[in-house]
Structures are given as C-alpha cells and as structure tokens.
Design a protein around this motif. Structure first.
Motif, PDB file in Angstrom:
ATOM      1  N   ASP A 156       0.827  -1.204   0.000  1.00 44.65           N
ATOM      2  CA  ASP A 156       0.000   0.000   0.000  1.00 44.65           C
ATOM      3  C   ASP A 156       0.866   1.262   0.000  1.00 44.65           C
ATOM      4  OD1 ASP A 156      -2.740   1.219   0.337  1.00 44.65           O
ATOM      5  OD2 ASP A 156      -1.773   1.986   2.147  1.00 44.65           O
ATOM      6  N   SER A 157       1.906   1.286   0.821  1.00 45.12           N
ATOM      7  CA  SER A 157       2.801   2.452   0.896  1.00 45.12           C
ATOM      8  C   SER A 157       3.563   2.649  -0.416  1.00 45.12           C
ATOM      9  CB  SER A 157       3.784   2.289   2.059  1.00 45.12           C
ATOM     10  OG  SER A 157       3.098   2.174   3.290  1.00 45.12           O
ATOM     11  N   PHE A 158       4.004   1.534  -0.982  1.00 43.33           N
ATOM     12  CA  PHE A 158       4.748   1.613  -2.246  1.00 43.33           C
ATOM     13  C   PHE A 158       3.853   2.172  -3.356  1.00 43.33           C
ATOM     14  CE2 PHE A 158       6.629  -0.461  -6.076  1.00 43.33           C
ATOM     15  CZ  PHE A 158       7.859   0.166  -6.021  1.00 43.33           C
ATOM     16  N   ALA A 159       2.607   1.719  -3.415  1.00 43.43           N
ATOM     17  CA  ALA A 159       1.678   2.206  -4.435  1.00 43.43           C
ATOM     18  C   ALA A 159       1.384   3.686  -4.242  1.00 43.43           C
ATOM     19  CB  ALA A 159       0.394   1.392  -4.402  1.00 43.43           C
ATOM     20  N   LYS A 160       1.190   4.112  -2.984  1.00 41.31           N
ATOM     21  CA  LYS A 160       0.906   5.528  -2.733  1.00 41.31           C
ATOM     22  C   LYS A 160       2.096   6.406  -3.094  1.00 41.31           C
ATOM     23  CE  LYS A 160      -2.650   4.829   0.769  1.00 41.31           C
ATOM     24  NZ  LYS A 160      -3.019   4.947   2.204  1.00 41.31           N
ATOM     25  N   ALA A 161       3.302   5.874  -2.883  1.00 40.49           N
ATOM     26  CA  ALA A 161       4.490   6.637  -3.263  1.00 40.49           C
ATOM     27  C   ALA A 161       4.585   6.789  -4.774  1.00 40.49           C
ATOM     28  CB  ALA A 161       5.745   5.945  -2.718  1.00 40.49           C
TER      29      ALA A 161
ATOM     30  N   SER B 234      -1.219   9.372  -2.680  1.00 44.95           N
ATOM     31  CA  SER B 234      -2.025   8.768  -1.614  1.00 44.95           C
ATOM     32  C   SER B 234      -3.506   8.758  -1.951  1.00 44.95           C
ATOM     33  CB  SER B 234      -1.799   9.528  -0.309  1.00 44.95           C
ATOM     34  OG  SER B 234      -0.447   9.434   0.090  1.00 44.95           O
ATOM     35  N   ALA B 235      -3.998   9.855  -2.558  1.00 43.89           N
ATOM     36  CA  ALA B 235      -5.431   9.955  -2.813  1.00 43.89           C
ATOM     37  C   ALA B 235      -5.900   9.037  -3.931  1.00 43.89           C
ATOM     38  CB  ALA B 235      -5.794  11.396  -3.149  1.00 43.89           C
ATOM     39  N   ALA B 236      -4.942   8.537  -4.744  1.00 46.78           N
ATOM     40  CA  ALA B 236      -5.334   7.753  -5.916  1.00 46.78           C
ATOM     41  C   ALA B 236      -5.394   6.249  -5.640  1.00 46.78           C
ATOM     42  CB  ALA B 236      -4.348   8.019  -7.058  1.00 46.78           C
ATOM     43  N   VAL B 237      -4.953   5.791  -4.473  1.00 50.98           N
ATOM     44  CA  VAL B 237      -4.801   4.349  -4.229  1.00 50.98           C
ATOM     45  C   VAL B 237      -5.905   3.838  -3.296  1.00 50.98           C
ATOM     46  CG1 VAL B 237      -3.289   2.566  -3.284  1.00 50.98           C
ATOM     47  CG2 VAL B 237      -2.320   4.469  -4.585  1.00 50.98           C
TER      48      VAL B 237
ATOM     49  N   ALA C 132       5.823  -2.167 -12.231  1.00 57.03           N
ATOM     50  CA  ALA C 132       5.537  -2.299 -13.661  1.00 57.03           C
ATOM     51  C   ALA C 132       4.292  -1.504 -14.034  1.00 57.03           C
ATOM     52  CB  ALA C 132       5.362  -3.774 -14.028  1.00 57.03           C
ATOM     53  N   LEU C 133       3.282  -1.495 -13.159  1.00 60.70           N
ATOM     54  CA  LEU C 133       2.054  -0.751 -13.429  1.00 60.70           C
ATOM     55  C   LEU C 133       2.326   0.750 -13.515  1.00 60.70           C
ATOM     56  CD1 LEU C 133      -1.063  -1.033 -13.733  1.00 60.70           C
ATOM     57  CD2 LEU C 133      -1.211  -0.583 -11.271  1.00 60.70           C
ATOM     58  N   SER C 134       3.313   1.226 -12.770  1.00 63.41           N
ATOM     59  CA  SER C 134       3.609   2.659 -12.764  1.00 63.41           C
ATOM     60  C   SER C 134       4.146   3.145 -14.106  1.00 63.41           C
ATOM     61  CB  SER C 134       4.623   2.975 -11.655  1.00 63.41           C
ATOM     62  OG  SER C 134       5.898   2.431 -11.966  1.00 63.41           O
TER      63      SER C 134
END
Length: 660
Positions: free
Chosen positions: A382-387, A391-394, A418-420
């Motif tokens: 979760d933290s990696f995705a928000k970075a 934060s508001a998009a995850v 990869a998604l990024s």
C-alpha cells in the motif's frame, strides 16, 4: 596738316592691329586643329573610338562614355602624350555598372560549456547590441560571449529576423549546439543526454517553428546504458512477438530480427541499440535461444545479461524438451547460462492459482486486490503504491493468505512498479507468471518493464507483457500544437459561454467550471504558447465605459488562469470595448453575441523587406490591417449604467445594464 598726320598714324596702327588679330586667330585655329587631330589620332590608335575630342584654345576637352573607369583614365593618358597634360580636361563619363549583389548574410552560433561564439556577416540594420546582450544573458555566469560578427550596409533579406529570433529561442534549450542562421533557414546541430531527451528536443523545436522558416535538425544522443541488457521473445496463440529487444550493434540488431522473422515474427519491432552487453556474442546467443523456442513450438525466451530463461509452452513433450534444451546449452557461447522450464500439465481439480491484481484507470485511480502473505506485506504494498501514484489515488483491498509461495512479496512489488510505467492498465501476479497489459505514452515502456521484471523475479521467472503505445498519451508527442490549443478553447466556448455579473468583471457561477476546462487545455499546451485574451462589449452605454469594462473582464479571465497556477508570461489581456461587433447591436441576440471574450493566438510578425522612405510611405498608405482570428469566448459585457448619449441611451439605467 597736323590733323592729317594723326589720321595717317591712326590708320596705320589700326591696320597693324587688324593684321595682328587675323594672325592670332589663324594661329589659335591652327593650334586647336592640330591638337584636336593629334589627340583624335592617338585615341583611335588606342581603339578608343567612343571618346570625343574638342579643342578650345589651348585646352583639349575629352567627352563621351567609357566602358570602364580604367579606360577613362587610359584615354586621358593617350591625350596627354600628344599635348601637355595640364591642357587636357577629362569629362568622360563611365557606363553605369550593375548594382552589386548583396552578400550572403549568415551567423554561426557555437555554444559549449565555456561560452558562446558568434561568427558571420549580418546586415547593418540588425540590432547587434541587442543580439549580443540576449546571448550574454543565455550564457550566464558560466561562460563568455565572443563577438566575431561583421556588418555590411545592405538591405536585410526577407526572413532574416524570423530566423534570428528563432535561433535565440532555440539556444535557450541547447547547452551544447551549433546553430547556423540564414534568411528563412536555421540549421541546428546539437547533442542531447539521451534518446528520450533527443526526441523531446526535436518535438519542442518543431513546435516553435514560425511561418515558412525551414529547419534542419541533426541532434545526436549517446547510446543508452541498458541494465540489465534484456531481450524477451514469445511465441503463443497470437503469434511471435518481442516484449523487449536489445542489441549492442546495428549488425547484431539485424541478426536478431532476422532470426525472429524466421520464427514467425510479422511486424518490425524496435530493437534498442545500447551499452552494457555482457558479451560481444549477444546476437549469437539470441539467435540460438530464438531457434530453440521455435523448435519447441511456443513459450517464452528471456535474456537478462548472461542469464537465459527458456520456458516451454504447457503440453510440450518431455523428450522433445530435453533434446532441444540439451542442444541449446551446447550451442550457446561461453558466459551465457541457460535455465529451462517445462510447466506441468494442469490438474483437473485445481481451482486456479492465487493471484494479486493491481489496476490503474485512465483517470489515474489505482486498486490493489487479491492476496498478500501477511500484514506487513500489505502495508508495504500500500505504501509503495501511494508513493508511486499518490495517496489519494490508491485504494487497497488485498487480503492475507499465509499459504502463498516464497518470493510472493517481491513479485507483488515488482508488479506495482511495472504498473507505474503504464498510463492505464492492469498487472496480475500468480505463482507462475506476472501479466502486464495496458496503454502507455512511452514508446520504450515494454522494454523497460521487461528489464524490470527480468531483474526483480530472477532466473526462471515467467511473465507476459501486452502494452500498447498510444501517441496521444505521449507527454511529448501528445502535446497539442498552438493552433490546436486555440481550436480546443474555441470548441469549449462555442457551447458554454463565459458570463459576467451585470456591469461588472465578476464571472457568474458557471464561469469557474468553464475556466477550469480552459486551464486544463492550456496546461497541455506548454509554456511557450502566446495568446491574447480580448474583451468585447455591445454598444449600449458610453464608449469609454465599455472600453474600460472590456479591459477589466479580459484581465479577470487572465487572473482566473493565474489562480490555477498556469504560467501566463506569454498572455496579454486587452479590452476592445464596442469596436469589434460580430452581430447587430440593434437586437438583443446581437448584443448578447457581441458581449464576449476571445482567445486569439499571437503569431510572429511577418518580416518586411527594407524599404526606402518613399516606398515605406506608399506601402503604409496601401496596406490593409490584418484581421485577427476570432474565437467565440467570454462574454465581454456592456456597461451597467451611466449617462449614455444617443438613441441607444434613452432606456433607463437598469435596462442598459449587462443582461448577464
């Protein structure tokens, strides 16, 4: 007696004087004739028949038209050989020569880390001091400007100012470059830090190109360092394709693509030539691996540096797999190590593998679903995705499953990374495979994802990539041109008119949403665009009040853009009042149409040829004012009230106020 003697003496003197005059006249005529004939003969002998000779007393006059200044002086020399040079008066004219052609004006601007050099020839009318000042500002404190320019007093050629202005703007973004400037042509030779930077520079330079100016670009970029050096080739039910292709030389690239075509590849993919190859025999190893995959009939080949992973298609016969793998291992060059996998046949009772799915919508919203090994992994994911996405998009909805295989957390994080690299798409992580699909504006995204996954999940890890490059998503190529920006704003205002409160420069309630849409368009247009925001009113009210109101409303629109953090250094606000109606002010509909705001693209002024004072005066008298491009925009608004004059002012003040 005395009187007779005087008469006799006087008569004798008179006769003597007359005789002297006759003798003198005869002598003068003789001298003139002899001088004229002598000089004439000398000129004829010198093949100067164009010269005329006339003697007047002791002076000899030369007239006529000489073909050149040299022959004019030669005629005088020939005459001086016959009579005293002091007696020769040279009145010979010289044939008018053709007007000398103007020299070729050009500037070479050389810029590097030590400074800028200006070399060339410019027209005398060029503002050389301003040019050097501008270049000095660009050079900054890190370099000096060496001015080696020469000037010539000839008219400025057409297109010279446009070319010079464009070269100055281009130099701002080119720290190492040579810019050659001619009338109507600019040639740029430069270096960029990477292929991506090269592509961005080329796009930006072409977007800024004014009018008919010709541009020649030669921007070089160093070969990228590819880490890991990756190649990924697949054969499945959809055919043969590359997910990633790297080569160390053009020859290696040709060999790899030829082997792929022999394996059934139909398209011609990009194959990046770069640095970092683990062995000069990379092409041979790739050919060997592609041939093995072809013989297996399907599967995937992944090369990451010196590690080669060969995964056969499910259902491949064990005997064929063993034979092909053995032959491939023997054929591979030294350094390269092969890891081959034959997936087991599916179990009929299997309900499917566990999975983790990350999706990204076109609006940028990210969802994390599926399984993770423990609470710590869920928090890290979760933290990696928000970075990566904000934060508001995850939104995270993953559940914990402690039966997942080893290395699951690493595979999940690799999938999110990869998604990024996609503008939108999905990543699915299973114990056997990572699948990446979606759209991107990065033409090298597939290569980058392949290198990433090959590096993260290691030898033997299987993954599949189905990424589509879309030009409109490209942050460089997807930028609209200035004309397209102008057209997009026109489209917005064609259906949604900006309205103001009556008699004021305050937008009404609907104005904020419209301004936000206009701001979104301008954000994609870049910082170089220049536009005029023009305010217009109807004819009700005093002309001076209308002019001021239109200026205030145009400025209010500009302030709205600034409040949305747009760079507006290239924008101006100008009020036109009631001077440019687009409809009849005698009707309510016409007055409504005339109350508007127009966004107009500011284009470079055309360069006019240098004219004489008389020509300039005639041209000014005959020229017509250029009509601006009009875009239906904000309502410019009429006055709210005032002491109006004329028929339009007979209504009460409240009826003269802006209806919007």
């Amino acid at each position: 007696m005395r009187l007779s003697s005087i008469i006799v003496f006087a008569s004798a003197f008179g006769v003597a004087a007359g005789a002297c005059l006759v003798a003198a006249s005869f002598a003068v005529t003789l001298i003139e004739d002899s001088s004229e004939i002598g000089v004439r003969d000398a000129l004829d002998d010198a093949n100067m028949a164009w010269a005329e000779v006339h003697a007047d007393g002791l002076q000899v006059f030369l007239t006529g038209t000489s073909p050149s200044e040299v022959l004019r002086l030669s005629a005088q020399t020939s005459a001086s050989a016959v009579v005293d040079a002091a007696r020769v008066i040279n009145n010979i004219e010289v044939t008018a020569t053709r007007k000398l052609a103007a020299p070729h004006f050009s500037i070479e601007i050389l810029r590097n880390d030590s400074g800028v050099s200006l070399i060339g020839l410019v027209p005398a009318s060029t503002d050389r001091e301003a040019l050097v000042k501008t270049i000095t500002t660009l050079a900054g404190s890190s370099g000096t400007v060496t001015d080696l320019l020469e000037t010539a007093d000839y008219p400025m050629p057409d297109g010279w100012s446009d070319a010079l202005d464009y070269a100055e703007r281009a130099l701002k973004t080119l720290p190492r470059a040579k810019i050659s400037v001619d009338a109507n042509r600019v040639a740029i030779t430069a270096m960029s830090d990477s292929p991506a930077e090269k592509r961005k520079l080329e796009t930006d330079l072409r977007r800024r190109l004014p009018g008919d100016l010709k541009l020649e670009l030669a921007i070089s970029a160093p070969r990228p360092v590819i880490t890991p050096f990756t190649l990924r080739f697949l054969i499945d039910e959809s055919g043969a394709r590359f997910d990633a292709c790297s080569a160390d030389t053009p020859e290696a690239k040709e060999r790899i693509l030829r082997a792929a075509k022999n394996a059934g590849l139909k398209s011609t993919p990009e194959c990046t030539i770069g640095l970092g190859v683990p062995s000069p025999r990379w092409a041979r190893a790739a050919e060997t691996g592609i041939k093995a995959l072809t013989e297996l009939g399907g599967g995937s080949l992944t090369m990451a540096d010196a590690d080669i992973s060969l995964i056969a298609a499910q259902g491949t016969a064990q005997a064929a797999f063993d034979r092909i793998v053995g032959e491939t291992e023997a054929a591979l060059p030294e350094v390269f190590a092969l890891s081959a996998t034959l997936p087991p046949a599916p179990n009929a009772g299997d309900q499917g593998p566990p999975e983790f799915v990350a999706t990204r919508s076109p609006e940028g919203l990210v969802q994390l679903r599926g399984r993770v090994t423990d609470e710590q992994t869920r928090t890290i994911a979760d933290s990696f995705a928000k970075a990566r996405f904000g934060s508001a998009a995850v939104y995270s909805a993953a559940r914990i499953d402690d039966t997942l295989p080893r290395g699951w957390a690493l595979r999940v994080l690799a999938g999110i990374e990869a998604l990024s690299k996609l503008s939108n798409g999905a990543v699915t992580v299973t114990p056997q495979n990572i699948t990446v699909s979606g759209n991107t504006g990065n033409p090298t995204a597939s290569d980058e994802i392949s290198r990433l996954l090959a590096d993260k999940i290691g030898e033997g890890g299987d993954f599949s990539i189905n990424v589509t490059y879309q030009k409109q998503l490209d942050p460089v190529l997807g930028l609209p041109t200035p004309d397209e920006c102008e057209a997009e704003i026109k489209d917005i205002l064609a259906t949604r008119k900006l309205n103001f409160e009556p008699g004021s420069a305050t937008l009404d309630a609907s104005g904020s949403a419209i301004m936000q849409d206009i701001a979104e368009v301008l954000k994609r247009c870049g910082d170089e665009i220049k536009m005029e925001i023009g305010g217009h009113t109807d004819s009700q009210g005093r002309e001076s009040m209308n002019l001021q109101l239109s200026q205030d409303r145009a400025q209010a629109v500009l302030n709205e853009l600034r409040s949305r953090r747009l760079l507006t250094s290239g924008f101006t606000a100008k009020g036109y009042g009631e001077t440019s109606p687009v409809a009849d002010n005698d009707t309510e509909d016409g007055r409504e149409a005339n109350r508007r705001i127009e966004f107009r693209l500011i284009r470079p002024e055309p360069v006019k040829p240098v004219q004489t004072t008389l020509e300039a005066a005639e041209a000014a008298a005959d020229s017509d004012a250029e009509s601006p491009t009009v875009l239906p925009d904000d309502e410019g608004g009429d006055t709210g009230s005032g002491d109006e004059d004329g028929p339009a002012d007979t209504a009460p003040p409240e009826e003269q106020s802006d209806s919007n």
